[in-house]
Design a protein around this motif. Structure first.
Motif, PDB file in Angstrom:
ATOM      1  N   LEU A  43       3.640  23.118  -6.343  1.00 34.73           N
ATOM      2  CA  LEU A  43       2.687  23.551  -7.407  1.00 34.73           C
ATOM      3  C   LEU A  43       1.216  23.925  -6.995  1.00 34.73           C
ATOM      4  O   LEU A  43       0.773  23.440  -5.861  1.00 34.73           O
ATOM      5  CB  LEU A  43       2.501  21.973  -8.427  1.00 34.73           C
ATOM      6  CG  LEU A  43       3.423  21.746  -9.259  1.00 34.73           C
ATOM      7  CD1 LEU A  43       3.111  20.350 -10.008  1.00 34.73           C
ATOM      8  CD2 LEU A  43       3.662  22.714 -10.277  1.00 34.73           C
ATOM      9  N   ASN A  63      -2.476  24.272  -7.046  1.00 37.04           N
ATOM     10  CA  ASN A  63      -3.373  23.365  -7.126  1.00 37.04           C
ATOM     11  C   ASN A  63      -4.879  24.010  -7.118  1.00 37.04           C
ATOM     12  O   ASN A  63      -5.251  24.603  -6.284  1.00 37.04           O
ATOM     13  CB  ASN A  63      -3.444  22.406  -5.983  1.00 37.04           C
ATOM     14  CG  ASN A  63      -4.453  21.064  -6.333  1.00 37.04           C
ATOM     15  OD1 ASN A  63      -4.857  20.944  -7.317  1.00 37.04           O
ATOM     16  ND2 ASN A  63      -4.349  20.038  -5.366  1.00 37.04           N
ATOM     17  N   LEU A  88     -14.618  20.835 -11.635  1.00 39.66           N
ATOM     18  CA  LEU A  88     -14.662  19.755 -12.893  1.00 39.66           C
ATOM     19  C   LEU A  88     -14.268  18.398 -12.337  1.00 39.66           C
ATOM     20  O   LEU A  88     -13.244  18.266 -11.648  1.00 39.66           O
ATOM     21  CB  LEU A  88     -13.581  20.411 -13.967  1.00 39.66           C
ATOM     22  CG  LEU A  88     -13.937  21.254 -15.013  1.00 39.66           C
ATOM     23  CD1 LEU A  88     -12.975  21.591 -16.135  1.00 39.66           C
ATOM     24  CD2 LEU A  88     -15.307  20.953 -15.684  1.00 39.66           C
ATOM     25  N   GLN A  89     -14.993  17.565 -12.898  1.00 43.62           N
ATOM     26  CA  GLN A  89     -14.657  16.119 -12.379  1.00 43.62           C
ATOM     27  C   GLN A  89     -15.007  15.083 -13.527  1.00 43.62           C
ATOM     28  O   GLN A  89     -15.749  15.481 -14.308  1.00 43.62           O
ATOM     29  CB  GLN A  89     -15.129  15.658 -11.075  1.00 43.62           C
ATOM     30  CG  GLN A  89     -16.555  15.598 -11.158  1.00 43.62           C
ATOM     31  CD  GLN A  89     -17.146  15.391  -9.746  1.00 43.62           C
ATOM     32  OE1 GLN A  89     -16.518  15.404  -8.628  1.00 43.62           O
ATOM     33  NE2 GLN A  89     -18.391  14.948  -9.704  1.00 43.62           N
ATOM     34  N   ASN A  90     -14.453  13.976 -13.704  1.00 43.14           N
ATOM     35  CA  ASN A  90     -14.940  13.123 -14.725  1.00 43.14           C
ATOM     36  C   ASN A  90     -15.974  12.163 -13.923  1.00 43.14           C
ATOM     37  O   ASN A  90     -16.035  12.110 -12.839  1.00 43.14           O
ATOM     38  CB  ASN A  90     -13.885  12.058 -15.040  1.00 43.14           C
ATOM     39  CG  ASN A  90     -12.646  12.558 -15.735  1.00 43.14           C
ATOM     40  OD1 ASN A  90     -11.487  12.664 -15.412  1.00 43.14           O
ATOM     41  ND2 ASN A  90     -13.178  13.071 -16.948  1.00 43.14           N
ATOM     42  N   SER A 114     -16.552   8.096 -20.461  1.00 40.02           N
ATOM     43  CA  SER A 114     -16.197   8.925 -19.311  1.00 40.02           C
ATOM     44  C   SER A 114     -16.642  10.353 -19.663  1.00 40.02           C
ATOM     45  O   SER A 114     -16.520  10.690 -20.930  1.00 40.02           O
ATOM     46  CB  SER A 114     -14.822   8.919 -19.338  1.00 40.02           C
ATOM     47  OG  SER A 114     -14.351  10.028 -18.318  1.00 40.02           O
ATOM     48  N   LEU A 124     -16.940  14.950 -18.526  1.00 41.87           N
ATOM     49  CA  LEU A 124     -16.822  15.882 -17.593  1.00 41.87           C
ATOM     50  C   LEU A 124     -18.157  16.441 -17.030  1.00 41.87           C
ATOM     51  O   LEU A 124     -19.006  16.596 -17.976  1.00 41.87           O
ATOM     52  CB  LEU A 124     -15.928  16.976 -18.212  1.00 41.87           C
ATOM     53  CG  LEU A 124     -14.373  16.797 -18.193  1.00 41.87           C
ATOM     54  CD1 LEU A 124     -13.819  18.187 -18.825  1.00 41.87           C
ATOM     55  CD2 LEU A 124     -13.777  16.634 -16.909  1.00 41.87           C
ATOM     56  N   ARG A 148      -0.964  18.198 -14.861  1.00 47.37           N
ATOM     57  CA  ARG A 148       0.093  17.835 -15.692  1.00 47.37           C
ATOM     58  C   ARG A 148      -0.422  17.153 -17.022  1.00 47.37           C
ATOM     59  O   ARG A 148      -1.407  16.562 -17.016  1.00 47.37           O
ATOM     60  CB  ARG A 148       0.893  16.844 -14.848  1.00 47.37           C
ATOM     61  CG  ARG A 148       1.557  17.583 -13.807  1.00 47.37           C
ATOM     62  CD  ARG A 148       2.667  16.579 -13.020  1.00 47.37           C
ATOM     63  NE  ARG A 148       3.158  17.009 -11.862  1.00 47.37           N
ATOM     64  CZ  ARG A 148       4.381  17.960 -11.837  1.00 47.37           C
ATOM     65  NH1 ARG A 148       5.050  17.877 -13.129  1.00 47.37           N
ATOM     66  NH2 ARG A 148       4.751  18.261 -10.941  1.00 47.37           N
ATOM     67  N   PHE A 177      -5.357  15.996 -13.353  1.00 43.98           N
ATOM     68  CA  PHE A 177      -5.278  16.623 -12.014  1.00 43.98           C
ATOM     69  C   PHE A 177      -5.854  15.833 -11.034  1.00 43.98           C
ATOM     70  O   PHE A 177      -6.729  14.917 -11.221  1.00 43.98           O
ATOM     71  CB  PHE A 177      -5.548  18.105 -11.902  1.00 43.98           C
ATOM     72  CG  PHE A 177      -6.872  18.248 -12.393  1.00 43.98           C
ATOM     73  CD1 PHE A 177      -7.641  18.406 -13.685  1.00 43.98           C
ATOM     74  CD2 PHE A 177      -8.133  18.278 -11.290  1.00 43.98           C
ATOM     75  CE1 PHE A 177      -8.989  18.530 -14.239  1.00 43.98           C
ATOM     76  CE2 PHE A 177      -9.607  18.353 -11.803  1.00 43.98           C
ATOM     77  CZ  PHE A 177      -9.803  18.767 -12.982  1.00 43.98           C
ATOM     78  N   ASN A 178      -5.110  15.957  -9.962  1.00 39.71           N
ATOM     79  CA  ASN A 178      -5.450  14.892  -8.934  1.00 39.71           C
ATOM     80  C   ASN A 178      -6.325  15.552  -7.651  1.00 39.71           C
ATOM     81  O   ASN A 178      -6.021  16.863  -7.412  1.00 39.71           O
ATOM     82  CB  ASN A 178      -4.295  14.288  -8.204  1.00 39.71           C
ATOM     83  CG  ASN A 178      -3.759  13.136  -8.935  1.00 39.71           C
ATOM     84  OD1 ASN A 178      -4.199  12.148  -9.268  1.00 39.71           O
ATOM     85  ND2 ASN A 178      -2.473  13.185  -9.342  1.00 39.71           N
ATOM     86  N   ARG A 179      -6.933  14.825  -7.165  1.00 41.16           N
ATOM     87  CA  ARG A 179      -7.791  15.501  -5.767  1.00 41.16           C
ATOM     88  C   ARG A 179      -7.691  14.450  -4.832  1.00 41.16           C
ATOM     89  O   ARG A 179      -7.768  13.421  -4.931  1.00 41.16           O
ATOM     90  CB  ARG A 179      -8.932  15.708  -6.245  1.00 41.16           C
ATOM     91  CG  ARG A 179      -9.912  16.430  -5.246  1.00 41.16           C
ATOM     92  CD  ARG A 179     -11.174  17.042  -5.695  1.00 41.16           C
ATOM     93  NE  ARG A 179     -12.292  15.570  -5.703  1.00 41.16           N
ATOM     94  CZ  ARG A 179     -12.990  15.290  -4.760  1.00 41.16           C
ATOM     95  NH1 ARG A 179     -13.145  16.166  -3.557  1.00 41.16           N
ATOM     96  NH2 ARG A 179     -14.149  14.275  -4.608  1.00 41.16           N
ATOM     97  N   THR A 227      -8.735  13.380 -12.465  1.00 39.46           N
ATOM     98  CA  THR A 227      -9.616  13.827 -13.715  1.00 39.46           C
ATOM     99  C   THR A 227      -8.718  14.179 -15.088  1.00 39.46           C
ATOM    100  O   THR A 227      -7.785  14.566 -14.775  1.00 39.46           O
ATOM    101  CB  THR A 227     -10.418  15.230 -12.992  1.00 39.46           C
ATOM    102  OG1 THR A 227     -11.107  14.799 -12.098  1.00 39.46           O
ATOM    103  CG2 THR A 227     -11.396  15.637 -14.271  1.00 39.46           C
ATOM    104  N   TYR A 228      -9.457  13.787 -15.888  1.00 36.90           N
ATOM    105  CA  TYR A 228      -8.572  13.784 -17.213  1.00 36.90           C
ATOM    106  C   TYR A 228      -9.478  14.863 -18.252  1.00 36.90           C
ATOM    107  O   TYR A 228     -10.737  14.703 -18.129  1.00 36.90           O
ATOM    108  CB  TYR A 228      -8.516  12.517 -18.069  1.00 36.90           C
ATOM    109  CG  TYR A 228      -7.410  11.715 -17.244  1.00 36.90           C
ATOM    110  CD1 TYR A 228      -6.154  11.724 -17.234  1.00 36.90           C
ATOM    111  CD2 TYR A 228      -8.146  10.827 -16.484  1.00 36.90           C
ATOM    112  CE1 TYR A 228      -5.421  10.664 -16.634  1.00 36.90           C
ATOM    113  CE2 TYR A 228      -7.441   9.932 -15.765  1.00 36.90           C
ATOM    114  CZ  TYR A 228      -6.139   9.934 -15.974  1.00 36.90           C
ATOM    115  OH  TYR A 228      -5.222   8.845 -14.986  1.00 36.90           O
ATOM    116  N   ILE A 229      -8.597  15.829 -18.732  1.00 36.69           N
ATOM    117  CA  ILE A 229      -9.427  16.866 -19.523  1.00 36.69           C
ATOM    118  C   ILE A 229      -8.467  17.229 -20.861  1.00 36.69           C
ATOM    119  O   ILE A 229      -7.525  17.297 -20.755  1.00 36.69           O
ATOM    120  CB  ILE A 229     -10.040  17.946 -18.918  1.00 36.69           C
ATOM    121  CG1 ILE A 229     -10.762  18.915 -19.869  1.00 36.69           C
ATOM    122  CG2 ILE A 229      -8.923  18.808 -18.232  1.00 36.69           C
ATOM    123  CD1 ILE A 229     -11.734  19.874 -19.196  1.00 36.69           C
TER     124      ILE A 229
END
Lengths: 153, 124
Positions: A6, A8, A86-88, A100, A102, B17, B40-42, B56-58
């Motif tokens: 996938l 990324n 982007l991050q939370n 939370s 962004l 996802r 998505f993961n980091r 992270t969620y969006i």
């Protein structure tokens, strides 16, 4: 056939103006971190044909050398190009609720105007088109990314 | 020399996802709108050299034909690539507190899973 992986991807490019002076702090082990919000204006034509404007506010966080440069060069009203991901950001309110939001963790910030502008909020709310700066002379600064992955942010 | 103008840029490209099935709704004037919740993961190494995962969620908002296609083909767990712009939205809670969320307003989605013919490429 090789198995596919996938893609990324997490990349954001924004141009906007600072709504306030940047806030600079240090973590407990002395790493500098800068936080600020930029206002991004967009003009569009509504269904009835009139030109409307909307503003999006996005929080930006910069670390290390980039944070130092933000302290040195940025102030309320300045125009910047921010490239990052982007991050939370999670935090707890005073009454213990989890929240939370962004934000963009900047890898690169380019300063799009030179002089500190003192018009403040009024400037930040102007459309980017109207904010053309005659002496604009980009200065690019970048987070070299070396320590990028050491930080839990 | 002509004056330099500051361009307008607000662009996000992100892959992830779906954390749940899409929700399709219609506005009062019949426009389709679909909200997706994307994770998505980091992976990164922490200060002690250990690998950590950070998720992270969006929320992604799509409209019109994209909304309908998303609703038809995507489900919880589907991988997707989203291109669009950030939008912030503010409202007041019942208790009078001001809240703001940031969402992605999608203008292109690329489904990252077969079956074939699953690619959507729409500019509204």
């Amino acid at each position: 056939m090789p198995e596919l992986k996938l893609a990324n991807l997490n990349r954001t490019f924004l141009i906007g103006r600072l709504t306030k002076d940047p806030e600079i702090r240090s973590t407990t082990n002395g790493t500098p971190v800068a936080n600020f919000t930029i206002a991004i204006n967009r003009r569009y034509r509504s269904q009835t044909g009139e030109i409307k404007e909307e503003t999006t506010y996005v929080g930006i966080v910069a670390w290390q050398k980039l944070a130092e440069l933000c302290r040195q060069y940025l102030a309320k009203g300045r125009a910047v190009l921010v490239e990052g991901k982007l991050q939370n950001r999670n935090w707890e309110t005073e009454d213990g609720q989890k929240r939370s939001t962004l934000e963009v963790r900047a890898d690169r910030i380019e300063f799009l105007d030179r002089e500190t502008r003192s018009e403040g909020a009024a400037t930040a709310a102007e459309p980017a088109e109207a904010g053309a700066v005659p002496e604009a002379y980009p200065e690019a600064i970048a987070d070299n990314g070396k320590s990028d992955d050491d930080l839990p942010f | 020399m002509a004056e330099i103008k500051i361009p307008t840029i607000n662009r996000v490209i992100i892959s992830g996802r779906l954390t749940r099935d899409p929700e399709l709704r219609y506005t009062p004037n019949g426009k389709a709108v679909c909200n997706l919740s994307l994770a998505f993961n980091r992976r990164y190494k922490d200060a002690s050299g250990q690998w950590q995962d950070d998720t992270t969620y969006i929320t992604v908002v799509c409209w019109m034909k994209t909304a309908e296609l998303v609703n038809r083909y995507l489900h919880r767990g589907s991988p997707v690539l989203v291109e669009g712009r950030l939008e912030s939205r503010s409202w007041e809670t019942e208790a009078g507190q001001k809240r703001t969320v940031i969402e992605i307003r999608a203008d292109r989605l690329d489904f990252l899973e077969r079956p074939a013919n699953s690619e959507v490429d729409i500019d509204e």
